[in-house]
Design an enzyme around this catalytic site. Structure first.
Site: not given
Length: 651
Positions: A350-352, A356, A467
């Site tokens: 999990q990201g911002g 996924v 990033d």
């Protein structure tokens, strides 16, 4: 104009057919025969049993002897591990099948589908460091050049110039690579937008012998196969091939070079000039029309995409991108089936901007599905940005976007599945880090660098990632890196080198100091991030670990150790001490990347040269830049080092 269009369409059809030409190989069995129960067969098969693994562990070239049996093998420079192994094993199988009882054989095997080429050779006499020009194989394309070009004289001049360029590249020794003789050139000709040429020699011979061998290959093609629109000539010590399409994966990191200067051709008849003009118009105008149609189609496709309520048709701020290409739109039902309705068991991370999941298509292909957070304006921008960018980017060290889905409130991106998760799951884990030997870390660092060179210099766009961090570097089954997450990437014009933005996006600890403070953005912004990641790979520690201790992060800590003459102290203890000199050179390069002085930071192209050679003189680094000052530290911002941010406001 009608005739011109016919010429162009015929040429296009020819090129399309050529892409399915498949396999190019130079294979030959010669010499005396041996008995099926002879010691030579037994010794040859023993050498064969470990040849593919030995080639890989010896960085692409291996030579061995056992009794009277001698074996030699190599792969194309820049090979992928499994592709190289598969190629060697395939060549061995072919030798065993076609030369079951002959003493001498060689197989320059190449498979366009597997993106690799390799050589396997066996003899009953020593061949190491011996130039062998015979025997040879000649494999011309079946299509005649006259059917696809009207000016054979001009074509030959352009072809000869490209031969000289490729020969010069192939015979210029690269001491940083075991496969030191290799050249691949992608050139533009008057009547062909792309001509591809590759040359390679076994690295045990001298540069002069390599030049002689390749020269003989070219001469043989001229003498016996001229008039064909491609082909290969293979000798035991070298290979030469050219075609009108990419082959063997040899051109992933090459940039197309303009064609040679066009000679002035006097036209004696008015209709000759008219004919040439018509062909030029066809070559220039028709692709332009096709591109225009594609662009219109893209705009219409995105007209159906979900928009926030207050969004207008105009771009928002300077990060809006409005160009792209068609790609596959997935049905939401298919995505739900592939991921078992976004089952928690299939969650990869999990990201911002979203979560996924792992999925599997009906075809059996594994995919990674990124489900963006619903109702996030930033998520919408990231979704559009990533789709539009990744449709235009194709490189072995960039993650591949397969398609997208936007139904109702869902914004979904579908990627190739990269089985080994991200770099941070290995390099910052005490147990998994043991799997990252120096050779593996070397390959990861070099792969990330090549991906950035493609973004900055070699792709049809100029892109700044903004990033880059360990969690955005994915590792495939062979631990090869793939840079991912382009939602924050910034597109520049090809002639633009820097800019200023009001929106700071990225991750604290990896963001260059001039970007945080003043919004100044350039390719050097990514170079700084790369330097931080490189130092993390060498130390096995997260930048955050040093923020908590040093209050200024890993770049500053590494710089202090360098100045004190203690740079070796930051090397991960699990790494072999026998490779300290090479690792120290990488620390040196990392410090050059994180310098506070932007102008002194190298480009990624220069970084690639430094990584690949221990003989090139490298300048001394200056003071490292840092992104967290004492005031911010006091206010607790160091804890944000692992969080992606979208904007910094004044305090």
């Amino acid at each position: 104009m009608k005739n011109s269009a016919t010429v162009f369409l015929s040429l296009s059809l020819l090129l399309l057919l050529q892409t399915f030409n498949g396999v190019k190989a130079g294979f030959l069995c010669v010499g005396d025969r041996f008995l099926s129960n002879s010691s030579y067969r037994e010794n040859r098969d023993t050498l064969f049993s470990s040849l593919s693994s030995k080639v890989f562990t010896n960085r692409g070239f291996y030579n061995a002897s056992l009794g009277r049996a001698h074996a030699l093998a190599l792969c194309r420079r820049g090979f992928e591990r499994q592709a190289c192994i598969n190629c060697i094993e395939k060549a061995i199988r072919e030798i065993k099948r076609s030369c079951p009882d002959q003493v001498e054989s060689f197989n320059w095997d190449g498979d366009d589908a597997d993106q690799v080429s390799c050589l396997v050779r066996t003899t009953d006499r020593p061949t190491f460091r011996i130039l062998d020009l015979d025997p040879l194989t000649n494999d011309p394309n079946p299509v005649d050049l006259d059917s696809s070009t009207k000016n054979i004289t001009l074509f030959r001049q352009e072809w000869e110039t490209t031969v000289n360029r490729t020969l010069e590249a192939a015979t210029a020794e690269n001491p940083a690579s075991v496969l030191k003789y290799f050249g691949a050139v992608n050139a533009e000709f008057m009547e062909f937008p792309n001509v591809y040429m590759m040359m390679q020699c076994t690295p045990d011979i001298t540069s002069g012998e390599c030049k002689e061998c390749l020269g003989e290959c070219v001469k043989y093609f001229r003498d016996f196969s001229w008039g064909k629109n491609g082909g290969s000539v293979c000798r035991p010590s070298c290979v030469f091939r050219w075609d009108l399409f990419r082959f063997y994966g040899a051109f992933a990191n090459t940039t197309r070079i303009p064609g040679p200067p066009r000679p002035f051709l006097r036209q004696t008849q008015a209709n000759s000039a008219s004919g040439m003009k018509g062909r030029i118009i066809a070559i220039v105008v028709i692709p332009t029309v096709i591109n225009f149609i594609v662009l219109i189609g893209l705009i219409r496709a995105y007209g159906h995409m979900r928009k926030p309520k207050n969004e207008t048709s105009e771009c928002v701020e300077e990060d809006c991108i409005s160009d792209g290409q068609f790609m596959l739109r997935f049905d939401l039902g298919m995505i739900l089936t592939a991921t078992s309705d976004f089952s928690p068991e299939n969650k990869l991370g999990q990201g911002g901007f979203g979560t996924v999941y792992k999925g599997m298509l009906p075809s059996g292909q594994e995919i990674a599905v990124k489900r963006l957070k619903s109702g996030s304006g930033q998520g919408d921008m990231e979704f559009k940005n990533e789709v539009l960018l990744l449709t235009r980017l194709q490189h072995r060290n960039l993650v591949k976007l397969l398609g997208f889905c936007n139904e109702g409130d869902e914004g979904i991106l579908v990627y190739e599945h990269v089985p080994n998760s991200s770099l941070d799951h290995f390099i910052f884990d005490e147990k998994r880090r043991l799997l990252l030997t120096w050779n593996v870390r070397y390959r990861i660092i070099e792969g990330i660098a090549r991906g950035l060179v493609y973004l900055h210099e070699d792709s049809q766009l100029r892109i700044i990632h903004r990033d880059l961090k360990a969690s955005n570097v994915l590792l495939d089954a062979d631990m090869n890196p793939k840079v991912s997450d382009f939602g924050m990437a910034r597109l520049f014009n090809m002639d633009q080198t820097r800019g200023v933005t009001r929106r700071r996006v990225g991750t604290y600890g990896y963001m260059a100091p001039e970007y945080i403070r003043n919004g100044r953005i350039s390719v050097k912004t990514d170079v700084y991030s790369f330097g931080v990641v490189l130092l993390e790979i060498i130390t096995g520690k997260s930048n955050q670990d040093y923020v908590e201790v040093e209050a200024m992060g890993l770049p500053t800590h590494a710089w202090k150790c360098w100045v004190a003459g203690e740079a070796a102290s930051i090397i991960d203890p699990v790494l072999s001490r026998s490779q300290t000199n090479e690792i120290m050179r990488f620390i040196h390069i990392g410090l050059l990347c994180v310098q506070g002085n932007v102008a002194k930071r190298p480009t990624m192209g220069l970084v690639i040269q430094w990584l690949g050679s221990d003989t090139i003189s490298i300048p001394l680094p200056t003071t490292a830049g840092f992104t967290l000052d004492a005031t911010n530290q006091a206010k607790g911002e160091a804890s944000l080092n692992k969080l992606s941010v979208t904007e910094l406001s004044g305090r």
